[in-house]
Design an enzyme around this catalytic site. Structure first.
Site, PDB file in Angstrom:
ATOM      1  N   GLY A  18       0.890  -1.135   0.025  1.00  0.00           N
ATOM      2  CA  GLY A  18       0.042   0.076   0.052  1.00  0.00           C
ATOM      3  C   GLY A  18       0.865   1.175   0.078  1.00  0.00           C
ATOM      4  O   GLY A  18       0.612   2.257  -0.735  1.00  0.00           O
ATOM      5  N   ASP A 160       4.595 -11.612 -11.962  1.00  0.00           N
ATOM      6  CA  ASP A 160       5.269 -12.876 -12.509  1.00  0.00           C
ATOM      7  C   ASP A 160       5.614 -12.752 -13.901  1.00  0.00           C
ATOM      8  O   ASP A 160       6.691 -12.832 -14.310  1.00  0.00           O
ATOM      9  CB  ASP A 160       4.200 -14.090 -12.383  1.00  0.00           C
ATOM     10  CG  ASP A 160       3.784 -14.128 -11.008  1.00  0.00           C
ATOM     11  OD1 ASP A 160       4.512 -14.673 -10.047  1.00  0.00           O
ATOM     12  OD2 ASP A 160       2.320 -13.910 -10.730  1.00  0.00           O
ATOM     13  N   ARG A 163       8.432 -10.436 -14.094  1.00  0.00           N
ATOM     14  CA  ARG A 163       9.622 -11.172 -13.594  1.00  0.00           C
ATOM     15  C   ARG A 163      10.189 -11.870 -14.794  1.00  0.00           C
ATOM     16  O   ARG A 163      11.478 -11.974 -15.121  1.00  0.00           O
ATOM     17  CB  ARG A 163       9.459 -11.983 -12.340  1.00  0.00           C
ATOM     18  CG  ARG A 163       9.130 -11.211 -11.339  1.00  0.00           C
ATOM     19  CD  ARG A 163       8.578 -12.208 -10.318  1.00  0.00           C
ATOM     20  NE  ARG A 163       8.476 -11.529  -8.883  1.00  0.00           N
ATOM     21  CZ  ARG A 163       7.854 -11.915  -7.852  1.00  0.00           C
ATOM     22  NH1 ARG A 163       6.857 -13.114  -7.748  1.00  0.00           N
ATOM     23  NH2 ARG A 163       7.609 -11.352  -6.837  1.00  0.00           N
ATOM     24  N   HIS A 188      -0.801 -17.949  -9.020  1.00  0.00           N
ATOM     25  CA  HIS A 188       0.305 -16.870  -8.593  1.00  0.00           C
ATOM     26  C   HIS A 188       0.984 -17.695  -7.302  1.00  0.00           C
ATOM     27  O   HIS A 188       0.780 -17.574  -6.469  1.00  0.00           O
ATOM     28  CB  HIS A 188      -0.296 -15.641  -8.409  1.00  0.00           C
ATOM     29  CG  HIS A 188       0.864 -14.679  -7.355  1.00  0.00           C
ATOM     30  ND1 HIS A 188       1.935 -14.256  -7.986  1.00  0.00           N
ATOM     31  CD2 HIS A 188       1.036 -14.605  -6.229  1.00  0.00           C
ATOM     32  CE1 HIS A 188       2.807 -13.912  -7.413  1.00  0.00           C
ATOM     33  NE2 HIS A 188       2.125 -13.945  -6.178  1.00  0.00           N
ATOM     34  N   SER A 243       7.775  -9.036  -1.647  1.00  0.00           N
ATOM     35  CA  SER A 243       8.039  -7.932  -2.366  1.00  0.00           C
ATOM     36  C   SER A 243       7.143  -6.819  -2.488  1.00  0.00           C
ATOM     37  O   SER A 243       5.902  -6.981  -2.180  1.00  0.00           O
ATOM     38  CB  SER A 243       7.876  -8.622  -3.989  1.00  0.00           C
ATOM     39  OG  SER A 243       6.828  -9.183  -4.228  1.00  0.00           O
TER      40      SER A 243
HETATM   41  P1  NAD Z   1       1.316  -5.779   4.788  1.00  0.00           P
HETATM   42  O1  NAD Z   1       1.319  -7.041   6.011  1.00  0.00           O
HETATM   43  O2  NAD Z   1       2.535  -4.868   4.946  1.00  0.00           O
HETATM   44  O3  NAD Z   1      -0.082  -5.076   4.597  1.00  0.00           O
HETATM   45  C1  NAD Z   1      -1.020  -5.629   4.398  1.00  0.00           C
HETATM   46  C2  NAD Z   1      -2.121  -4.671   5.293  1.00  0.00           C
HETATM   47  O4  NAD Z   1      -3.300  -5.474   5.040  1.00  0.00           O
HETATM   48  C3  NAD Z   1      -1.938  -4.567   6.672  1.00  0.00           C
HETATM   49  O5  NAD Z   1      -1.782  -3.079   6.742  1.00  0.00           O
HETATM   50  C4  NAD Z   1      -3.066  -4.910   7.262  1.00  0.00           C
HETATM   51  O6  NAD Z   1      -3.119  -4.328   8.407  1.00  0.00           O
HETATM   52  C5  NAD Z   1      -3.978  -4.905   6.223  1.00  0.00           C
HETATM   53  N1  NAD Z   1      -5.288  -5.973   6.499  1.00  0.00           N
HETATM   54  C6  NAD Z   1      -5.312  -6.953   7.141  1.00  0.00           C
HETATM   55  N2  NAD Z   1      -6.514  -7.274   7.479  1.00  0.00           N
HETATM   56  C7  NAD Z   1      -7.307  -6.525   6.351  1.00  0.00           C
HETATM   57  C8  NAD Z   1      -8.659  -6.213   6.094  1.00  0.00           C
HETATM   58  N3  NAD Z   1      -9.624  -7.202   6.639  1.00  0.00           N
HETATM   59  N4  NAD Z   1      -9.108  -5.103   5.563  1.00  0.00           N
HETATM   60  C9  NAD Z   1      -8.128  -4.178   5.181  1.00  0.00           C
HETATM   61  N5  NAD Z   1      -6.929  -4.341   5.531  1.00  0.00           N
HETATM   62  C10 NAD Z   1      -6.317  -5.384   6.154  1.00  0.00           C
HETATM   63  O7  NAD Z   1       1.501  -7.116   3.642  1.00  0.00           O
HETATM   64  P2  NAD Z   1       2.069  -6.609   2.103  1.00  0.00           P
HETATM   65  O8  NAD Z   1       3.606  -6.849   1.993  1.00  0.00           O
HETATM   66  O9  NAD Z   1       1.611  -5.176   1.740  1.00  0.00           O
HETATM   67  O10 NAD Z   1       1.272  -7.645   1.176  1.00  0.00           O
HETATM   68  C11 NAD Z   1      -0.290  -7.849   1.185  1.00  0.00           C
HETATM   69  C12 NAD Z   1      -0.664  -8.915   0.302  1.00  0.00           C
HETATM   70  O11 NAD Z   1      -0.373  -8.967  -0.937  1.00  0.00           O
HETATM   71  C13 NAD Z   1       0.028 -10.333   0.825  1.00  0.00           C
HETATM   72  O12 NAD Z   1      -1.439 -11.193   0.994  1.00  0.00           O
HETATM   73  C14 NAD Z   1       1.125 -10.663   0.034  1.00  0.00           C
HETATM   74  O13 NAD Z   1       1.308 -12.114   0.171  1.00  0.00           O
HETATM   75  C15 NAD Z   1       0.430 -10.485  -1.218  1.00  0.00           C
HETATM   76  N6  NAD Z   1       1.324 -10.257  -2.473  1.00  0.00           N
HETATM   77  C16 NAD Z   1       0.973 -10.553  -3.585  1.00  0.00           C
HETATM   78  C17 NAD Z   1       1.644 -10.298  -4.548  1.00  0.00           C
HETATM   79  C18 NAD Z   1       1.219 -10.742  -6.169  1.00  0.00           C
HETATM   80  O14 NAD Z   1       1.936 -10.548  -6.967  1.00  0.00           O
HETATM   81  N7  NAD Z   1      -0.225 -11.237  -6.192  1.00  0.00           N
HETATM   82  C19 NAD Z   1       2.922  -9.925  -4.640  1.00  0.00           C
HETATM   83  C20 NAD Z   1       3.381  -9.549  -3.491  1.00  0.00           C
HETATM   84  C21 NAD Z   1       2.498  -9.659  -2.139  1.00  0.00           C
HETATM   85  C1  LMR Z   2       5.335 -12.437  -4.614  1.00  0.00           C
HETATM   86  O1  LMR Z   2       5.270 -13.104  -5.601  1.00  0.00           O
HETATM   87  O2  LMR Z   2       6.288 -11.726  -4.416  1.00  0.00           O
HETATM   88  C2  LMR Z   2       4.506 -12.627  -3.244  1.00  0.00           C
HETATM   89  O3  LMR Z   2       3.206 -13.532  -3.622  1.00  0.00           O
HETATM   90  C3  LMR Z   2       4.912 -13.469  -2.440  1.00  0.00           C
HETATM   91  C4  LMR Z   2       4.652 -14.607  -2.043  1.00  0.00           C
HETATM   92  O4  LMR Z   2       3.894 -14.867  -1.096  1.00  0.00           O
HETATM   93  O5  LMR Z   2       5.220 -15.386  -2.889  1.00  0.00           O
END
Ligand code: NAD
Ligand code: LMR
Length: 332
Positions: A18, A160, A163, A188, A243
């Site tokens: 965020g 991905d 990447r 993913h 990431s």
């Molecule tokens: P983070 O823990 O830094 O941030 C997550 C935020 O979500 C926190 O501020 C938390 O308080 C908030 N949260 C938790 N429950 C919530 C709810 N019910 N409603 C609203 N907010 C809520 O995590 P991050 O590093 O920002 O990652 C976020 C998500 O993205 C994770 O699930 C991570 O695995 C995923 N991710 C996905 C990809 C992708 O390519 N699809 C890549 C990286 C990370």
């Molecule tokens: C990523 O691809 O960097 C994230 O989805 C982290 C993970 O949970 O693999």
């Protein structure tokens, strides 16, 4: 004439993705440098103070395109009137955790946020799910928001995809912007299939297939695939956090191409509701090659799938079917 305001929701806005994402949106990286936006930021009560800090920073950054900020822990207020919803909120995977470990925590969040979006978002709101397990969270959101058209609910596999382009660019020592049409098939997760059978590179003598330039099928069918599949885990190992800047940037790429269109002759990867194309089971959110035009995506049809690829498409599809079952068992 000035463009109409677009309201963009970011859930989990106080988290690390965020924090990287909201300034990109406010700067026009997601929707264009002429598109004014109002940011809606949602997080949970324990993160309310941090969320307010992000809001203060957005004010301090004086972004010309940013016409307002709603920072709230109230899901209804957050979802009201939004045109684009980027769902990042949830629990991230930590070192040593498998993605399935985060499933039970996250699918219940997506079930409840589905109804808030369904009831309060603007008609035709486009939804991108980033939080893991991204495909299955998106599927749960779709199933529990039946009045949102399935074509409006997607998940992020653009990271991905990017990447894969990055790995090819490094291997061939070419600009990443000259590499195109890689495909991420499926989930993913580490079963995703990064496929370069149709990818090409712009060279001074025209476009050349990646396979012809790399001249090493062993690498393309082996290390290249595992590097892309395992990149998320490698970042977690290196940073002790998942990431964030690349995920935020990919989320902007995903929405930008969806809304503004993919360039002629180029496709991108998006997790979308499967319709049986390429014999992928229907009813899953599965990553396909897509082109986008006038705000709609379309799965690229007619690509040849060899036996090696077929097995990999099926494997990642089977994992998604299992995840779907597991998600429902977590919700019951
Ligand atoms: P983070 O823990 O830094 O941030 C997550 C935020 O979500 C926190 O501020 C938390 O308080 C908030 N949260 C938790 N429950 C919530 C709810 N019910 N409603 C609203 N907010 C809520 O995590 P991050 O590093 O920002 O990652 C976020 C998500 O993205 C994770 O699930 C991570 O695995 C995923 N991710 C996905 C990809 C992708 O390519 N699809 C890549 C990286 C990370
Ligand atoms: C990523 O691809 O960097 C994230 O989805 C982290 C993970 O949970 O693999």
């Amino acid at each position: 004439m000035a463009k109409e305001l677009v309201r963009v929701l970011v859930t989990g806005a106080a988290g690390q993705i965020g924090y990287a994402l909201v300034p990109m949106i406010a700067r026009g990286v997601m929707l264009g440098s002429d598109q004014p936006v109002i940011l809606h930021m949602l997080d949970i009560p324990p993160a309310a103070e941090a969320l307010n800090g992000v809001k203060m920073e957005l004010v301090d950054a004086a972004f010309p395109l940013l016409k307002g900020v709603v920072a709230t822990t109230d899901v209804v207020e957050a979802c009201t009137g939004v045109n684009v919803a980027v769902m990042v909120g949830g629990f991230p995977r930590k070192e040593g955790m498998e993605r399935k470990d985060v499933m039970s925590k996250n699918v219940s969040i997506y079930k409840s946020q589905a109804s808030a979006l369904e009831q309060h978002a603007a008609p035709n709101c486009k939804v991108l799910v980033v939080a893991n397990p991204a495909n299955t969270n998106a599927l749960i959101l779709k199933e529990f928001a039946p009045s949102i058209p399935a074509k409006n609910i997607t998940c992020l596999t653009r990271l991905d995809h990017n990447r894969a382009l990055g790995q090819i660019s490094e291997r061939l020592n070419v600009q990443v912007s000259d590499v195109k049409n890689a495909i991420i098939w499926g989930n993913h997760s580490s079963t995703q299939y990064p496929d370069v059978n149709h990818a090409s590179v712009k060279t001074p003598s025209g476009e050349k297939p990646v396979r012809e330039l790399v001249k090493d099928d062993g690498w393309l069918n082996g290390e290249f695939i595992t590097t892309v599949q395992q990149r998320g885990a490698a970042i977690i190992k290196a940073r002790k956090l998942s990431s964030a800047l690349s995920a935020a940037s990919a989320a902007c790429d995903h929405i930008r191409d969806w809304v503004l269109g993919t360039p002629e002759g180029t496709w991108v990867s998006m997790g979308v509701y499967s319709d049986g194309s390429y014999n992928v089971p229907s009813g899953l959110i599965y990553s396909f090659p897509v082109t986008c035009h006038n705000g709609d995506w379309k799965i690229v049809q007619g690509l040849a799938i060899d036996e090696f690829s077929r097995k990999k498409l099926d494997l990642t599809g089977a994992e998604l079917s299992e995840e779907k079952e597991l998600a429902y068992s977590c919700l019951s």
